[in-house]
Design a protein around this motif. Structure first.
Motif, short mmCIF file in Angstrom:
data_model
loop_
_atom_site.label_atom_id
_atom_site.label_comp_id
_atom_site.label_asym_id
_atom_site.label_seq_id
_atom_site.Cartn_x
_atom_site.Cartn_y
_atom_site.Cartn_z
N ALA A 41 -2.40 15.06 -2.57
CA ALA A 41 -3.84 14.80 -2.62
C ALA A 41 -4.15 13.66 -3.57
CB ALA A 41 -4.58 16.06 -3.04
N ARG A 42 -3.49 13.66 -4.71
CA ARG A 42 -3.73 12.61 -5.70
C ARG A 42 -3.31 11.25 -5.18
NH1 ARG A 42 -0.83 14.71 -10.81
NH2 ARG A 42 -1.88 12.94 -11.79
N VAL A 43 -2.19 11.19 -4.46
CA VAL A 43 -1.72 9.92 -3.90
C VAL A 43 -2.71 9.41 -2.85
CG1 VAL A 43 0.09 8.87 -2.45
CG2 VAL A 43 0.71 10.28 -4.43
N LEU A 44 -3.19 10.30 -1.99
CA LEU A 44 -4.14 9.87 -0.96
C LEU A 44 -5.46 9.44 -1.58
CD1 LEU A 44 -4.22 9.50 2.08
CD2 LEU A 44 -5.08 11.83 2.29
N HIS A 45 -5.90 10.14 -2.61
CA HIS A 45 -7.11 9.75 -3.33
C HIS A 45 -6.93 8.36 -3.95
CE1 HIS A 45 -10.20 10.86 -6.71
NE2 HIS A 45 -10.64 9.90 -5.93
N ALA A 46 -5.80 8.13 -4.60
CA ALA A 46 -5.53 6.82 -5.21
C ALA A 46 -5.44 5.73 -4.14
CB ALA A 46 -4.24 6.87 -6.03
N LEU A 47 -4.86 6.04 -2.98
CA LEU A 47 -4.81 5.07 -1.88
C LEU A 47 -6.22 4.68 -1.46
CD1 LEU A 47 -3.32 3.47 0.34
CD2 LEU A 47 -3.40 5.58 1.73
N GLY A 48 -7.12 5.66 -1.40
CA GLY A 48 -8.52 5.35 -1.10
C GLY A 48 -9.13 4.41 -2.13
N GLY A 49 -8.78 4.61 -3.39
CA GLY A 49 -9.26 3.72 -4.45
C GLY A 49 -8.69 2.31 -4.30
N ALA A 50 -7.40 2.23 -4.02
CA ALA A 50 -6.77 0.92 -3.84
C ALA A 50 -7.37 0.18 -2.64
CB ALA A 50 -5.26 1.08 -3.66
N ALA A 51 -7.64 0.91 -1.57
CA ALA A 51 -8.27 0.28 -0.41
C ALA A 51 -9.69 -0.19 -0.73
CB ALA A 51 -8.27 1.26 0.77
N THR A 52 -10.40 0.57 -1.55
CA THR A 52 -11.74 0.16 -1.97
C THR A 52 -11.67 -1.14 -2.80
OG1 THR A 52 -12.47 2.46 -1.94
CG2 THR A 52 -13.85 0.91 -3.15
N LEU A 53 -10.65 -1.23 -3.63
CA LEU A 53 -10.43 -2.50 -4.36
C LEU A 53 -10.18 -3.65 -3.39
CD1 LEU A 53 -8.16 -1.62 -7.43
CD2 LEU A 53 -10.32 -2.87 -7.47
N ALA A 54 -9.40 -3.39 -2.34
CA ALA A 54 -9.14 -4.43 -1.34
C ALA A 54 -10.43 -4.83 -0.63
CB ALA A 54 -8.09 -3.95 -0.34
N VAL A 55 -11.30 -3.87 -0.34
CA VAL A 55 -12.59 -4.18 0.27
C VAL A 55 -13.37 -5.13 -0.63
CG1 VAL A 55 -14.86 -3.20 0.89
CG2 VAL A 55 -12.75 -2.09 1.68
N ALA A 56 -13.34 -4.88 -1.94
CA ALA A 56 -14.03 -5.75 -2.89
C ALA A 56 -13.44 -7.16 -2.90
CB ALA A 56 -13.96 -5.15 -4.30
N ALA A 57 -12.14 -7.25 -2.74
CA ALA A 57 -11.45 -8.56 -2.81
C ALA A 57 -11.54 -9.34 -1.51
CB ALA A 57 -9.99 -8.34 -3.19
N LEU A 58 -11.91 -8.68 -0.41
CA LEU A 58 -11.91 -9.31 0.91
C LEU A 58 -13.32 -9.27 1.51
CD1 LEU A 58 -8.72 -7.44 2.13
CD2 LEU A 58 -8.83 -9.89 1.52
N PRO A 59 -14.18 -10.21 1.17
CA PRO A 59 -15.54 -10.20 1.71
C PRO A 59 -15.55 -10.18 3.23
CG PRO A 59 -15.31 -11.89 0.02
CD PRO A 59 -13.93 -11.37 0.31
N VAL A 60 -16.48 -9.42 3.80
CA VAL A 60 -16.52 -9.22 5.25
C VAL A 60 -16.73 -10.52 6.01
CG1 VAL A 60 -19.01 -8.68 5.33
CG2 VAL A 60 -17.45 -7.74 7.07
#
Length: 192
Positions: free
Chosen positions: A82-101
């Protein structure tokens, strides 16, 4: 490091930071964006390079992503999966921030899909056999079911180019930012 507490203070702080950054980010960015409609327009529109102040929502997304990663590290009572999947969600959110739509639409979409998916599913993995309360299978699976339904509403709106894309996105993103706080505070209270 505080090893005597069920949930370290820094994990509680990061769990608070996620919804504050996400909801505060979209609220402030929308207030600064002329002609923005929070019901129809997306959070990503607020971080696009063409937005009035894209740095506001970009910062909100980045802080939210980091907060998820930190919170996942601090929720030591949860199973590693669960912790790994939660952290993956956080890392993906960081990627969303770094990659403007508007600059990286394909990569942004992939990062958003991974983030939304991981943040909807990690609660279903956060239970322990024989546990009660927030660590019980019923609560974890139930929380994921609600988050998946909310995510499904957003996906339906996206697919049909509906009139409530922004609203459904904010509902699921807000719920996903708030659930770790609910888990962290519940576990902290149980042990205090």
């Amino acid at each position: 490091m505080d090893t005597t507490r069920a949930v370290p203070r820094w994990a509680i702080a990061s769990a608070v930071a996620a919804p504050v950054a996400m909801i505060g980010g979209w609220t402030l960015a929308a207030a600064r964006q002329t002609g923005f409609d929070s019901v129809t327009d997306t959070i990503s529109d607020l971080a696009a390079t063409t937005a009035t102040d894209p740095w506001i929502m970009t910062t909100g997304l980045a802080v939210t992503g980091i907060a998820h990663i930190v919170t996942a590290a601090g929720l030591r009572e949860l199973p590693t999966r669960a912790r790994v999947l939660h952290a993956l969600g956080g890392a993906a959110t960081l990627a969303v921030a770094a990659l403007p739509v508007d600059a990286q639409p394909h990569a942004h979409g992939i990062a958003a899909a991974v983030g939304f998916g991981a943040l909807a599913l990690w609660p279903a993995l956060a239970w322990r056999r024989g546990a009660h309360g927030v660590l019980s299978p019923a609560v974890g699976i139930g929380a994921s079911a609600v988050l998946v339904v909310l995510l499904g509403g957003f996906v339906v709106e996206l697919q049909r180019d509906g009139d409530a894309i922004g609203l459904t996105e904010r509902v699921v993103a807000g719920a996903q930012a708030l659930w770790p706080l609910a888990v962290a505070t519940t576990l902290a209270r149980r042990r205090s």
